[in-house]
Write an enzyme that holds these catalytic residues in place. Structure first.
Site, PDB file in Angstrom:
ATOM      1  N   HIS A 183       0.842  -1.207   0.000  1.00 14.93           N
ATOM      2  CA  HIS A 183       0.000   0.000   0.000  1.00 14.93           C
ATOM      3  C   HIS A 183       0.872   1.251   0.000  1.00 14.93           C
ATOM      4  CE1 HIS A 183       1.159  -0.736   4.158  1.00 14.93           C
ATOM      5  NE2 HIS A 183       0.989   0.560   4.373  1.00 14.93           N
ATOM      6  N   ASP A 186       1.112   4.990   1.887  1.00 15.04           N
ATOM      7  CA  ASP A 186       0.579   5.680   3.074  1.00 15.04           C
ATOM      8  C   ASP A 186       0.002   7.023   2.639  1.00 15.04           C
ATOM      9  OD1 ASP A 186       1.384   3.664   4.731  1.00 15.04           O
ATOM     10  OD2 ASP A 186       3.269   4.655   5.343  1.00 15.04           O
ATOM     11  N   HIS A 202       4.804  -0.020  -0.079  1.00 20.11           N
ATOM     12  CA  HIS A 202       5.444  -0.983   0.835  1.00 20.11           C
ATOM     13  C   HIS A 202       4.447  -1.948   1.462  1.00 20.11           C
ATOM     14  CE1 HIS A 202       4.071   2.341   3.336  1.00 20.11           C
ATOM     15  NE2 HIS A 202       4.097   1.535   4.368  1.00 20.11           N
ATOM     16  N   ARG A 235       4.045  -8.864  17.456  1.00 17.21           N
ATOM     17  CA  ARG A 235       4.892  -7.739  17.073  1.00 17.21           C
ATOM     18  C   ARG A 235       4.081  -6.454  17.200  1.00 17.21           C
ATOM     19  NH1 ARG A 235       6.212  -5.768  11.105  1.00 17.21           N
ATOM     20  NH2 ARG A 235       7.769  -4.180  11.618  1.00 17.21           N
TER      21      ARG A 235
END
Ligand SMILES: *[C@@H]1O[C@H](CO)[C@@H](O)[C@H](O)[C@H]1NC(C)=O
Ligand SMILES: *[C@@H]1O[C@H](CO)[C@@H](O)[C@H](O)[C@H]1NC(C)=O
Ligand SMILES: *[C@@H]1O[C@H](CO)[C@@H](O)[C@H](O)[C@H]1NC(C)=O
Ligand SMILES: *[C@@H]1O[C@H](CO)[C@@H](O)[C@H](O)[C@H]1NC(C)=O
Ligand SMILES: *[C@@H]1O[C@H](CO)[C@@H](O)[C@H](O)[C@H]1NC(C)=O
Length: 732
Positions: A661, A663, A713, A723
């Site tokens: 995607h 940002d 990314h 995480r």
């Protein structure tokens, strides 16, 4: 050199010599001067007086030592007759007739110059007896009309200091038959205002304060004068440099202020000249021989960084088996921190006593009780007061204070970057804070030394011997109308005990406890505005400053920058805060939290605004990220505004990865909050356009990259564990 010139030179030399010899003939030799003073007790003021006398080589004889003082309380009523009584007895024993007597008070008196100047000025006064003068009449104002008029200067007699030939003084006091508590000042006044006696005894007043400066009624007239490595007090009204300074009546504190400098305790050229006097060295002692200290710790209000406080306490360089702790906690909010400290480390200390919030003991009572723990303990040598808002950065603080060997001494601490400190330089007329002329210089470290001040708080060391003697009253902190700290200092001042503040070293800071909210799990995270330096020390990575300085900034992929920003504690607190809040989004496209209500690339996350952390987060970005952005993308100035900031949770059985995607940001900040390999497996970030991945994210490090166009990314799959990352879309 040719002979005529030599001749001329020797003539000048001889002429000067002979004129010197002439005045030498008339000058009273210094060994003719004897200083007499009455001191029934060795107060701190008396020791200060003796020190100044010694500095100038005055010969001093102390009268009444160890006797009971029956001369009355000067503060309330006239008195002092006992002094005349003692003087009369002492003079009878002095046989020589050509001596000069200087009779002065000592508890609140300091010499500003030596015998030579005093005798010279006495001779210039051309009288047999010279009394100090005052601008205010005391004790009987009805006698005003009887006083001779003066053209300039003070009109009234002060009995706190006079100088004269022995026979005249003997004659002057020969008729004394008063009570010990009768007024000496009234006695001398009556002699002085009698024209016949004034003439035969040859008495005058030092009206322009050439010899004596009484401070009462003259506070505005007297200033410090620094010149050529010397310091004097100067009377600006009469342009004189008095030799004897007397803090009479209610001017004791002004005397303490002047006495911080005079005589030559502190000068601009030399700094502090007394800071190495009377030290009590600890260096040769075995640990078991260290003085025993009771540390009183007081928690009176919700306070940030209490965990750090206990870390600092633990780091204090002092044998712990020579320390006893008294912890008074009035705040249920902090019970957990106190008990976990005591559980983990309490047994290191020789003894621990703690007062819990349920006991509802008020502050004054708790402080009185703490003093009493030292007072009733035969072993106790010192009481060390430590309020919870003190950030003790200097591990040697306790040792330094003990070595200073003073009755009460506080290490100077200030609120970071502010003039707020734990001492007052002066006191207002009604007993509250006033700023002394040197306050700012002391706080900002332009004058360093030991300062006798009217008020200290938060952190200070008290000698146990004082608690046995001058401060033996049990309820020093309890007062009808004063806060406990002010009540304590009030008592100490009234007992004539000196309180010092030490700014020879840096010791630490004092926290602001304002605006500290307790509704979150890790409330310290919200302290970025109120206590920014403490927030930084707690939460900003220790190598962050090197990012800017030494370019400790990595460039793992094109236009992707990587730098350390958070401490482990910051990471831990952010994760725990979010888990505590617990309202993780479902990860669906419908998201009512955002504008439009639709999220194209959803994650399992919690937004900063959900935990009320937007303002603080913005401040963090502005303070710690914006400078780096501006450095790495020159010409771009960010306001660090963000549309979205959130903590993301990746889990194999929840949401393990994020599909590729863009940002919706100008640039993005992505900080790893936990450790690959330990906390989770897999994870990382791949930039597709460059086919470049960061597969070993570092805990506490931030990735910064452009949003929208170039840096398409994806979040790589987390294969085990959990995480966490915190992400911000910054724009503009
Ligand atoms: C005081 O006396 C000592 C020794 O006699 C001498 O060294 C010192 O200079 C004197 N100080 C003053 C101020 O006269
Ligand atoms: C006081 O004594 C001095 C000598 O010490 C003398 O010169 C002066 O005239 C006397 N003053 C009076 C008023 O007697
Ligand atoms: C002391 O008393 C005697 C006798 O009453 C008197 O003559 C003399 O003036 C007095 N001296 C002083 C200094 O008051
Ligand atoms: C002075 O002392 C006497 C006893 O010596 C006492 O009767 C008197 O009340 C005292 N006066 C004052 C003002 O304290
Ligand atoms: C900071 O940098 C030093 C030197 O490179 C390193 O030894 C230290 O571990 C770093 N600190 C942290 C918390 O990573």
């Amino acid at each position: 050199m040719n002979p005529p010139f030599l001749f001329l030179l020797s003539c000048i030399f001889l002429c000067v010599l002979s004129s010197l010899a002439n005045s030498e003939n008339q000058r009273i030799p210094e060994d003719k001067l004897l200083v007499l003073t009455v001191a029934t007790k060795e107060t701190d003021g008396f020791r200060r007086f003796l020190r100044s006398a010694k500095h100038f080589n005055y010969t001093v004889k102390v009268l009444g030592r160890g006797e009971e003082w029956r001369g009355g309380d000067y503060m309330s009523a006239p008195g002092g007759g006992q002094k005349v009584h003692l003087l009369k007895a002492a003079l009878l024993e002095i046989k020589s007739e050509d001596q000069i007597i200087l009779f002065i008070d000592s508890y609140d008196v300091v010499f500003a110059s030596g015998p030579k100047e005093l005798l010279k000025k006495f001779q210039q006064a051309k009288h047999k007896v010279v009394f100090s003068s005052e601008s205010l009449i005391w004790p009987d104002r009805h006698l005003e009309d009887k006083y001779p008029h003066v053209r300039e200067g003070n009109r009234f007699l002060g009995s706190g200091g006079f100088i004269g030939y022995i026979p005249s003084i003997k004659e002057m006091i020969a008729n004394w038959t008063g009570e010990e508590n009768d007024s000496d000042q009234l006695f001398f006044t009556k002699i002085y205002i009698d024209p016949a006696k004034r003439k035969t005894l040859n008495i005058t007043l030092d009206t322009k304060c050439r010899l004596f400066q009484n401070l009462h009624g003259a506070l505005d007239e007297v200033v410090l004068k620094f010149e050529d490595g010397h310091v004097r007090a100067r009377n600006v009204q009469y342009d004189t440099l008095p030799v004897v300074l007397h803090g009479n009546g209610p001017t004791k504190l002004q005397m303490n202020y002047l006495g911080n400098y005079i005589p030559n305790l502190w000068t601009f050229e030399t700094g502090c000249n007394v800071c190495q006097e009377n030290l009590r060295s600890l260096s040769s002692l075995k640990e078991s021989e260290y003085p025993l200290v009771v540390i009183g710790i007081f928690i009176q209000q919700p306070t940030p960084f209490v965990t750090v406080f206990f870390e600092n306490l633990l780091k204090l360089q002092y044998p712990k088996n020579r320390l006893k702790l008294f912890i008074s906690n009035q705040e249920p909010h902090h019970e957990h921190q106190v008990s976990s400290f005591l559980q983990d480390h309490g047994s290191l200390y020789q003894d621990v006593k703690s007062i819990r919030p349920e006991e509802e003991m008020d502050e004054a009572a708790a402080r009185d009780l703490a003093f009493d723990m030292c007072r009733t303990d035969k072993e106790c040598d010192y009481f060390f007061n430590l309020d919870i808002q003190v950030v003790l950065k200097n591990e040697n603080t306790l040792k330094i204070l003990i070595e200073q060997n003073l009755p009460i001494v506080a290490p100077m601490i200030t609120r970071a970057g502010r003039l707020w400190s734990n001492f007052w330089g002066a006191l207002s007329a009604d007993g509250y804070y006033a700023r002394s002329e040197d306050y700012v210089d002391i706080v900002q470290g332009r004058r360093v030394g030991l300062w006798n001040v009217p008020y200290v708080s938060s952190v200070y060391l008290v000698k146990a011997s004082l608690l046995q003697t001058e401060l033996k009253d049990y309820k020093l902190f309890t007062s009808q109308n004063l806060d406990s700290d002010m009540a304590f200092c009030h008592s100490v001042r009234n007992k004539g005990v000196f309180m010092y503040v030490n700014n020879l070293h840096t010791f630490g800071r004092i926290l602001s406890t304002e605006n500290y909210k307790t509704e979150h799990l890790h409330n310290d995270l919200w302290q970025i505005f109120e206590n920014p330096l403490d927030w930084q020390e707690r939460y900003i990575h220790e190598n962050y400053t090197r990012v800017m300085k030494d370019e400790l900034i990595e460039n793992p992929c094109p236009d992707v920058y990587w730098f350390p920003v958070f401490t482990d504690v910051a990471c831990k607190h952010l994760i725990e805060e979010m888990e505590h809040f617990g309202k993780w989004s479902g990860g669906g496209n419908v998201d009512t939290r955002i504008q439009g209500g639709y999220e194209n690339v959803p994650t399992i996350d919690i937004h900063m605004n959900q935990i009320d952390y937007e303002k603080e987060w913005h401040r963090f970005l502005l303070e710690y990220v914006a400078p780096i952005t501006e450095k790495m993308f020159p010409g771009y100035y960010t306001k660090a505004q963000f549309d979205l900031a959130f903590v993301v949770r990746y889990k194999p059985d929840e949401q393990p990865f994020l599909r590729p995607h863009h940002d919706a940001s100008t640039f993005t900040i992505n900080i790893a909050l936990n450790q690959v390999g330990t906390d989770y497996q897999g994870g990382g970030c791949r930039f597709l356009r460059y086919d470049c991945s960061i597969q070993a994210p570092r805990k506490g490090w931030a990735l910064m990259h452009p949003g929208r166009l170039t840096h398409y990314h994806e979040g790589l799959p987390t294969t085990a564990g959990v995480r966490y990352i915190v992400v911000s879309f910054v724009d503009p």
